[in-house]
Design an enzyme around this catalytic site. Sequence first.
Site, PDB file in Angstrom:
ATOM      1  CB  THR A 144      -0.964   0.035   1.209  1.00  0.00           C
ATOM      2  OG1 THR A 144      -1.071   1.375   1.700  1.00  0.00           O
ATOM      3  CG2 THR A 144      -0.473  -0.834   2.339  1.00  0.00           C
ATOM      4  CB  SER A 179      -2.326   1.780  10.806  1.00  0.00           C
ATOM      5  OG  SER A 179      -2.168   0.833   9.754  1.00  0.00           O
ATOM      6  CE1 TYR A 181      -3.221  -3.790   5.431  1.00  0.00           C
ATOM      7  CE2 TYR A 181      -3.310  -1.405   5.349  1.00  0.00           C
ATOM      8  CZ  TYR A 181      -3.297  -2.620   4.699  1.00  0.00           C
ATOM      9  OH  TYR A 181      -3.348  -2.655   3.340  1.00  0.00           O
ATOM     10  CG  HIS A 182      -0.719   1.492   6.516  1.00  0.00           C
ATOM     11  ND1 HIS A 182      -1.789   1.967   7.244  1.00  0.00           N
ATOM     12  CD2 HIS A 182      -1.072   1.642   5.219  1.00  0.00           C
ATOM     13  CE1 HIS A 182      -2.723   2.395   6.409  1.00  0.00           C
ATOM     14  NE2 HIS A 182      -2.322   2.212   5.184  1.00  0.00           N
ATOM     15  CE  LYS A 185      -1.102  -5.137   2.920  1.00  0.00           C
ATOM     16  NZ  LYS A 185      -1.393  -5.984   1.750  1.00  0.00           N
ATOM     17  NE  ARG A 241     -15.766   6.394   6.047  1.00  0.00           N
ATOM     18  CZ  ARG A 241     -15.300   7.628   6.230  1.00  0.00           C
ATOM     19  NH1 ARG A 241     -16.129   8.613   6.519  1.00  0.00           N
ATOM     20  NH2 ARG A 241     -14.010   7.886   6.136  1.00  0.00           N
ATOM     21  NE  ARG A 326      -7.613   6.367   9.731  1.00  0.00           N
ATOM     22  CZ  ARG A 326      -7.552   5.560   8.687  1.00  0.00           C
ATOM     23  NH1 ARG A 326      -6.510   5.610   7.883  1.00  0.00           N
ATOM     24  NH2 ARG A 326      -8.508   4.691   8.436  1.00  0.00           N
TER      25      ARG A 326
END
Lengths: 382, 382
Positions: A144, A179, A181-182, A185, A241, A326
């Site tokens: 990403t 994050s 998650y990132h 990666k 969204r 965030r």
Amino acid sequence: MKVLVLGADGYLGWPTCLYFSQRGHYVIGVDNYFRRNAGIELNCEPLIQTPNLFQRAKLWEEKTGKKISIHIGDVTNYNFLLSVFREYKPDAVIHYAEQPSATYSMINRDKAAFTLYNNLTSTLNIVYAVREVNPECHIIKLGTLGEYGTPNIDIEEGWLEIEHKGRKDKFLFPRQSGSLYHTTKIQDTDMLWFYVRTWGLRVTDLMQGPVYGLFTEETGQDARLMPNYNYDEVFGGVMNRFIVQAVVGYPLSIYGKGNQTRGFLNIKDTMQCVYLAATHPAETGQLRVFNQFTEPFSLNELAQKVKTVGDRRGYKVVIEHLENPRVEKEDHYYNIHHTGLSKLGLNPVYLTDEIIEEFFSIAERYKDNINKSIFYKGIKWK
Amino acid sequence: MKVLVLGADGYLGWPTCLYFSQRGHYVIGVDNYFRRNAGIELNCEPLIQTPNLFQRAKLWEEKTGKKISIHIGDVTNYNFLLSVFREYKPDAVIHYAEQPSATYSMINRDKAAFTLYNNLTSTLNIVYAVREVNPECHIIKLGTLGEYGTPNIDIEEGWLEIEHKGRKDKFLFPRQSGSLYHTTKIQDTDMLWFYVRTWGLRVTDLMQGPVYGLFTEETGQDARLMPNYNYDEVFGGVMNRFIVQAVVGYPLSIYGKGNQTRGFLNIKDTMQCVYLAATHPAETGQLRVFNQFTEPFSLNELAQKVKTVGDRRGYKVVIEHLENPRVEKEDHYYNIHHTGLSKLGLNPVYLTDEIIEEFFSIAERYKDNINKSIFYKGIKWK
């Protein structure tokens, strides 16, 4: 070509299965239904209930005569993954089987630990299965753009030549993301790069920006072939969204000032990019990195585009700035290069009003399914 | 200060417990006996059988009146770790609880997967326990110089300011290492750096070179207080292995040409460095990185030093070059900076002939325990 798609039930996984199948490739789709189950657990189910993978593959075969083999199982289970590799000996494996939500990874320790374990062990297992069954198999891993964060220098395409005190070397572009998650990666790339150097694997890392849209040539044929459309705080992309919020008269919620800029792309372009990567594989011993996006927009620009079309359709779209849950820079330099996929032939689809109109029409068709309470649950990074 | 030592049964963990205890700090030692069990499983037990942690702590208390609290459990078990944090509320946690062997991480998929899971989940759990119990607790994490690999530019101390196309930013020094184990140490730093930025933790990353030696002021008091001395292919440090090989008339085995250069340090210096880091903690929101070593040597230089002393003691030491089972550059640029720990007051112990003599005398005392068959088992990277 035999293509193994891991995470075949996902927003991008399923359209990818169809895209390759339509173009004459043999597709094997694997999923453990993590996203379906997490959607139920967290009360954030997609707008459109999609049939399960077996049902969707059957429908596709009835329509086209093309078979997609489905296996339900967990890529972190090495024996399961190895059995699939042994049965099909794929030429390419497309790795969408990571937990894909930044927000999910920040909910609590258990979800962070799951993200870390799932994302890294799945990648490690792919490395070992490729090596054991077919070392020439091309691994296409989804990264990403978020891995780069928002550095104060130009973001190059994966690599950076550094000159320091009169000497030079080339490194993976330094990454620091927003994050856990990132971060996983970044970690999986470090790991793949190690095994590429050591075992001579062929890997392509697609550093993708946020994706929007639902329609590809294939998914547009039948509502039951459409991908999951998440619009909630945990799994929903920002553009998806905004559209749903506009349709139910809910303010488009922007986290913070909205000057945060990201490189977006249409799901049609994701399909093109993954296909271009697979049909032009990395060399043996190469970790090839592409920055995969079409246009950079700030959140404010994106919201304004949705508002323009929405207002024209008779909605009175309001844009609201929430306190940013965030931890990220809201004003930052962002100049990101992307030439690799263009050189391979990417023909980009730009975000036009027509595309936003088409998007609105889908959200309107399923308006009764929209659950406003899941737009924002207040999951905080801090 | 209350200091929690994770991996307290290890080569460095146990001497660290004693070092802090001796200096008046309250020490809590945690271990799951992974190393003991792996040594039995892989038939590579240490030269000296050390008493278990409870026995060693009891012996220490009998000798000094100082109590070390021991808890046997697994740091990847969050509830266990959290219970220890809640009971003691440590001011500093020293994280030696990662699987420490590059070779072990390359044996097969299961051992790679264990290394990945253990090293990252233990680090994640520490982050969460610190945040939950005492966000001011200083995390001292052991890294390794191996994370940097052998780049063609000078290795700075953890960070690098990069100028690119007329703009500047500062990043973690780019790292690309030579084993999966080393890669997990890159990954845990990426993860800690994310949580430092996001939650304002205080972290020190000690990028340590290969350690040699057995004697600290404390471990030298009683043979039963000495650390594990591994000399095998999997867990043995190169210097520790050379000494034992010389004593039994086995050639000193060098992998490849032997021009590979690394920054070495005496175990006494490890103690000093960890203590200096703990008594001069990182700031809130700081990831502080120190390059922790005393002298760089090539493997050839190190073998020659052992040979010189060994020959003087009457051994006819032979140096042998084996085919390199690892994938690494054997001729490379290596200029690594390290000023941070010196500024804090490190008083380095250099590798003298006297130190090598002392080392020989220990290996000679336990000569009957030496198992030649474990020097080299032929575990290959490829």
